[in-house]
Each structure stands twice: as structure tokens, then as C-alpha cells.
Design an enzyme around this catalytic site. Structure first.
Site, PDB file in Angstrom:
ATOM      1  N   ASN A  73       0.870  -1.171   0.000  1.00 53.46           N
ATOM      2  CA  ASN A  73       0.000   0.000   0.000  1.00 53.46           C
ATOM      3  C   ASN A  73       0.911   1.225   0.000  1.00 53.46           C
ATOM      4  OD1 ASN A  73      -1.833   2.004   0.409  1.00 53.46           O
ATOM      5  ND2 ASN A  73      -2.746   1.116   2.258  1.00 53.46           N
ATOM      6  N   ARG A  92      -2.422  -2.048  -3.609  1.00 50.61           N
ATOM      7  CA  ARG A  92      -3.677  -1.337  -3.405  1.00 50.61           C
ATOM      8  C   ARG A  92      -3.623  -0.044  -4.227  1.00 50.61           C
ATOM      9  NH1 ARG A  92      -5.010   3.152   0.895  1.00 50.61           N
ATOM     10  NH2 ARG A  92      -7.191   3.447   0.362  1.00 50.61           N
ATOM     11  N   HIS A 151     -12.830   2.718  -0.352  1.00 54.15           N
ATOM     12  CA  HIS A 151     -12.869   1.612   0.631  1.00 54.15           C
ATOM     13  C   HIS A 151     -13.552   0.372   0.049  1.00 54.15           C
ATOM     14  CE1 HIS A 151     -13.121   4.925   3.928  1.00 54.15           C
ATOM     15  NE2 HIS A 151     -11.863   4.523   3.848  1.00 54.15           N
ATOM     16  N   ASN A 185     -10.522   6.583  10.193  1.00 63.63           N
ATOM     17  CA  ASN A 185     -10.087   7.958   9.995  1.00 63.63           C
ATOM     18  C   ASN A 185     -10.829   8.552   8.821  1.00 63.63           C
ATOM     19  OD1 ASN A 185      -8.344   9.668  11.247  1.00 63.63           O
ATOM     20  ND2 ASN A 185      -6.611   8.284  10.902  1.00 63.63           N
ATOM     21  N   ARG A 232     -11.974  15.316   7.765  1.00 63.04           N
ATOM     22  CA  ARG A 232     -12.700  15.664   6.536  1.00 63.04           C
ATOM     23  C   ARG A 232     -14.156  16.013   6.840  1.00 63.04           C
ATOM     24  NH1 ARG A 232     -11.048  10.316   3.252  1.00 63.04           N
ATOM     25  NH2 ARG A 232      -9.412   9.934   4.775  1.00 63.04           N
ATOM     26  N   GLY A 240     -15.607   1.666  13.778  1.00 62.52           N
ATOM     27  CA  GLY A 240     -16.669   0.659  13.680  1.00 62.52           C
ATOM     28  C   GLY A 240     -16.368  -0.581  14.495  1.00 62.52           C
ATOM     29  N   GLU A 255      -8.380  -5.727   4.260  1.00 67.22           N
ATOM     30  CA  GLU A 255      -8.195  -5.391   2.852  1.00 67.22           C
ATOM     31  C   GLU A 255      -7.012  -6.153   2.255  1.00 67.22           C
ATOM     32  OE1 GLU A 255      -8.679  -1.459   4.604  1.00 67.22           O
ATOM     33  OE2 GLU A 255      -9.208  -0.764   2.598  1.00 67.22           O
TER      34      GLU A 255
HETATM   35  P1  ADP Z   1      -7.610   4.585   8.811  1.00 63.84           P
HETATM   36  O1  ADP Z   1      -8.846   5.094   8.150  1.00 63.84           O
HETATM   37  O2  ADP Z   1      -6.497   5.561   8.840  1.00 63.84           O
HETATM   38  O3  ADP Z   1      -7.220   3.170   8.416  1.00 63.84           O
HETATM   39  P2  ADP Z   1      -8.574   3.380  11.288  1.00 63.84           P
HETATM   40  O4  ADP Z   1      -9.500   2.465  10.594  1.00 63.84           O
HETATM   41  O5  ADP Z   1      -7.458   2.796  12.073  1.00 63.84           O
HETATM   42  O6  ADP Z   1      -8.009   4.509  10.347  1.00 63.84           O
HETATM   43  O7  ADP Z   1      -9.451   4.267  12.277  1.00 63.84           O
HETATM   44  C1  ADP Z   1      -8.924   5.249  13.080  1.00 63.84           C
HETATM   45  C2  ADP Z   1     -10.016   5.652  14.089  1.00 63.84           C
HETATM   46  O8  ADP Z   1     -10.384   4.488  14.809  1.00 63.84           O
HETATM   47  C3  ADP Z   1      -9.592   6.683  15.092  1.00 63.84           C
HETATM   48  O9  ADP Z   1     -10.584   7.677  15.186  1.00 63.84           O
HETATM   49  C4  ADP Z   1      -9.506   5.925  16.407  1.00 63.84           C
HETATM   50  O10 ADP Z   1      -9.981   6.676  17.463  1.00 63.84           O
HETATM   51  C5  ADP Z   1     -10.358   4.727  16.168  1.00 63.84           C
HETATM   52  N1  ADP Z   1      -9.720   3.554  16.800  1.00 63.84           N
HETATM   53  C6  ADP Z   1      -8.731   2.841  16.331  1.00 63.84           C
HETATM   54  N2  ADP Z   1      -8.366   1.859  17.206  1.00 63.84           N
HETATM   55  C7  ADP Z   1      -9.154   1.975  18.245  1.00 63.84           C
HETATM   56  C8  ADP Z   1      -9.283   1.271  19.488  1.00 63.84           C
HETATM   57  N3  ADP Z   1      -8.508   0.243  19.803  1.00 63.84           N
HETATM   58  N4  ADP Z   1     -10.223   1.698  20.336  1.00 63.84           N
HETATM   59  C9  ADP Z   1     -11.008   2.729  20.015  1.00 63.84           C
HETATM   60  N5  ADP Z   1     -10.928   3.414  18.851  1.00 63.84           N
HETATM   61  C10 ADP Z   1     -10.031   3.061  17.982  1.00 63.84           C
END
Ligand code: ADP
Length: 400
Positions: free
Chosen positions: A7, A90, A180, A211, A241, A333, A386
Site C-alpha cells: 500500500n 492497493r 474503501h 479515519n 474531513r 466501527g 483489505e
Molecule cells: P484509517 O482510516 O487511517 O485506516 P482506522 O480504521 O485505524 O483509520 O481508524 C482510526 C479511528 O479508529 C480513530 O478515530 C480511532 O480513534 C479509532 N480507533 C482505532 N483503534 C481503536 C481502538 N482500539 N479503540 C477505540 N478506537 C479506535
């Protein structure tokens, strides 16, 4: 068969080496700050680690670092590079050209390059990654490209058009593409598996909340609508965003603040969302903690996010005409059970009922159903993967 999944971003390059006999991760890591100063991180499946600063001027040098680590005496996982059978990349933007994953050749590289105007930072970096890979691994190792947009290519024109003058669709391919896709594809198929049903018979809404976040309506395994648009800025609010807004907000603020298009782009992509509303952080964990401690703007940010998720689920239920399953995935999620609780409690009118205790425990990589046996809609938490989709596509195309 061992497959290297790449990636490549403009200043970073994440990788995973996957053994396809059991789909286990042999090693993974990240080359960070490429072209700046350079930092390298590598972890093996059995827990060996290395991390150090190293100057990486470009993606070719980053690949050299990956290569070194993979065959290293202490942190290596293979004896020689020839054990890597294929490489899967990716790619963010496949435009209307790529509806599925393909093997890389010069024409494919040229096509990905032709889409750079639609994803300037991402696609340019991906092309650098593909070319660097060719340099380091040679032409005999096949490369495959897997597109974030491909899974969404089944969207009907009614859903993907914007009501701007039609000529901009014709001249510049301005339309909704969605992103995504690889994640939505993985969790929707996994959801059907967990339900023990054929995906063709299911209507689903998949919520990738990280994120960057996007929500997708999937009918019989085919995407019918998705919340991200021409770029990954549309849809629900994200870390930094905006998500969707009245386009006049942009021109109005630009005029008032004397912003250039590039400055507006930064405001919309980097200074908005959770960060913009809370003024605290782009990270859901920080904002949720501040909200709990009583910060009103942090609370507002959380309420807005939950409201927007609810709104999309409502809209997509109308689009699908019925919903059999709702899936939550990605950082937020998979981990922030409180948002799932708030949203699902408000979906009672659809017959959604979740088990609050099961929901609370479905965090940190736990996969499973959080709805009660009586619920009319199955609700799942499914950690996304992914990389495995990229590796599987790569293997399938290379075995042909
Ligand atoms: P990206 O879109 O960069 O791949 P992620 O899917 O890792 O990002 O999501 C990041 C978000 O997920 C952040 O807002 C963070 O607060 C939340 N997050 C990630 N890990 C945890 C965790 N273990 N507990 C709670 N929230 C988490």
C-alpha cells in the site's frame, strides 16, 4: 505461495507478506517519511521486531529496505527473495476503467497514470510503488493491482451522477466513484458467510468507520450506492474531513477568507470533521474521552457523527427496500461500541435490536453478531482485512 501486499502512499509504504497456504501474515511493516528523512518498522508473525531511522529518498529505496528485512538473519521470514511469488498493490482510484483487479503491464500503468487527475496524491504514489517494485523484484515477479473503487463499479448511473452540467461528466469524468471498496467487499462477503447465506439473497449496509469513513448499500453482493464521491471527502464526517455539505459553504468561506482552491482543499480535508468541530483531535478516542469529561464541542462532534451514520442507514434502507444485515468495521466501527449502541437503538423502527453486553465486548479484533436472536436485522462487527482480499485477488490472477 507467498504474496507481498503493498500500500504505497506519497511518503509511506505499508507492506504485508502473506503465506497463502493458511493466509497467515509472515511479516508486516511500514516505510515512513519516504523522501523526508525515513523511518522503517518491521514485525514478524512470530513477534520479532525491528525499527530504525534510515534515509529513503524514494520508493525504490523503500523496497530495498523491505527486501533487506524480509531476508535478514534476525528478523527475516524467507531465505531468498525468489520465495515471493507475486505482489499485489492497493490502488485508490480505478475510475471507470477498472471494474476488477488486473495483472500489471505497461498499458495498466499508463491507465493508472491517466487517472492521476482524479486522485493526485494517491495514484501518483501507487505508480511510483509499482515501478519501484519492478526495479527491485524484476519482471518475472507478477504484479497485480486491486482498486478501492472497483467494488463500487456496479452502482447505477442514477446513483453515481452529480446534478452538475452533463458536460463535466463527459469532459472530466466528474461522478461518484466511492472508496474503501476492498473493505466493503471483504466485510459483505464475510457477513454472508457468518449468516450462512448466499450473498446474492442479501441486502446489506456496510459501515466502514475509520479515519476516513464510508457507508455502502449492497444488494445481492452488488453496490447500489456509497457515501464517498468523486474523492474520499463526501459522505459522513471523518477525522479531519467534512463529509457532505452544501457546496455553497465552500465558495462562501473561500470568498470571506480569501482562500485559494488549494487552501480550501486543506480546510476541507485536513482541518474539518472531528478535529474542526471538537477543536481537540481527529481521533475518536480523544474526542469521545473529552465528550465524557463534559466538553460540549467534543460531545457535539460525537452526536453529529452518530446522527449522520443513522441518516445514511435510513437512506440506504429506503434505497434497498429492505435490510437483512448491517455491518460495522474499521477503527471506529470495530472499537467504539458506544456509537454502535446509539445508532442501533435508534433503528428500533426497523426491528433492529442489539445485545448491549455483547456489543460492549465486540472490540479489538472481535468478530461477531451483536444483534439479539429476535432482531429483524442482523448486526455484525467484522474486523476488515483489505490485505487478504488483495492477496487473494493476486493469487487468483497469477494462477490463471
Ligand atoms: P484509517 O482510516 O487511517 O485506516 P482506522 O480504521 O485505524 O483509520 O481508524 C482510526 C479511528 O479508529 C480513530 O478515530 C480511532 O480513534 C479509532 N480507533 C482505532 N483503534 C481503536 C481502538 N482500539 N479503540 C477505540 N478506537 C479506535
Amino acid at each position: 505461495m507467498k504474496i507481498l501486499v503493498i500500500n504505497a502512499g506519497s511518503s509511506s509504504m505499508k507492506y504485508q507478506l502473506i503465506d497463502m497456504t493458511d493466509e497467515s501474515i509472515l511479516a508486516k511493516g511500514n516505510c515512513e517519511r519516504i523522501g523526508i528523512d525515513g523511518h522503517f518498522k518491521h514485525t514478524t508473525g512470530d513477534g520479532r521486531k525491528c525499527e530504525y531511522d534510515v534515509k529513503m529518498d524514494n520508493h525504490t529505496q523503500a523496497f530495498m529496505e523491505i527486501k533487506k528485512a524480509l531476508i535478514d538473519e534476525k528478523v527475516g521470514v524467507i531465505k531468498e527473495l525468489s520465495e515471493v511469488s507475486a505482489i499485489g498493490h492497493r490502488i485508490v482510484q480505478g475510475g471507470s476503467i477498472f471494474k476488477e483487479s488486473v495483472l500489471v503491464d505497461e498499458k495498466v500503468i499508463a491507465d493508472i497514470e491517466s487517472l492521476i487527475p482524479l486522485a493526485p496524491l494517491h495514484n501518483a504514489a501507487h505508480v511510483q510503488g509499482i515501478r519501484a517494485c519492478l526495479e527491485v523484484f524484476g519482471k518475472d515477479v507478477p504484479e497485480v493491482v486491486v482498486f478501492d473503487t472497483a467494488f463500487h463499479s456496479t452502482m447505477p448511473q442514477t446513483a453515481f451522477m452529480y446534478a452538475v452540467p452533463y458536460e463535466y461528466y463527459e469532459k472530466y469524468a466528474v461522478r461518484r466513484y466511492g472508496f474503501h471498496g476492498t473493505s466493503h467487499r471483504y466485510v459483505s462477503h464475510r457477513c454472508a458467510e457468518l449468516m450462512g447465506k448466499d450473498i446474492k439473497d442479501l441486502k446489506m449496509i456496510t459501515c466502514h468507520l475509520g479515519n476516513g469513513s464510508s457507508i455502502t448499500a449492497i444488494d445481492g453482493g452488488k453496490v447500489v450506492d456509497t457515501s464517498m464521491g468523486l474523492t474520499p471527502l463526501d459522505g459522513i464526517m471523518m477525522g479531519t474531513r467534512t463529509g457532505c455539505l452544501d457546496p455553497s459553504v465552500v465558495t462562501f468561506i473561500m470568498e470571506k477568507e480569501g482562500m485559494t482552491p488549494a487552501e480550501a482543499d486543506i480546510m476541507l480535508n485536513k482541518k474539518s470533521g472531528f478535529l474542526g468541530i471538537s477543536g481537540i483531535s481527529s481521533d475518536d478516542r480523544d474526542v469521545s474521552a473529552a465528550a465524557e469529561a463534559g466538553d460540549p464541542r467534543a460531545k457535539l462532534a460525537i452526536d453529529m457523527l452518530e446522527y449522520q451514520i443513522l441518516k445514511y442507514i435510513g437512506a440506504y434502507t429506503a434505497v434497498l427496500g429492505r435490510v437483512d444485515a448491517i455491518v460495522f468495521t474499521a477503527g471506529i466501527g470495530e472499537n467504539q461500541s458506544s456509537h454502535r449502541e446509539t445508532v442501533c437503538h435508534k433503528l428500533g423502527y426497523l426491528g433492529v435490536a442489539i445485545d448491549d453486553e455483547v456489543n460492549k465486548k465486540a472490540i479489538r479484533g472481535v468478530e461477531g453478531r451483536i444483534s439479539t436472536p429476535e432482531s429483524k436485522v442482523d448486526v455484525f462487527v467484522i474486523p476488515t482485512n483489505e490485505e487478504i482480499v488483495i492477496a487473494r485477488d493476486t493469487m487468483a490472477l497469477c494462477s490463471k
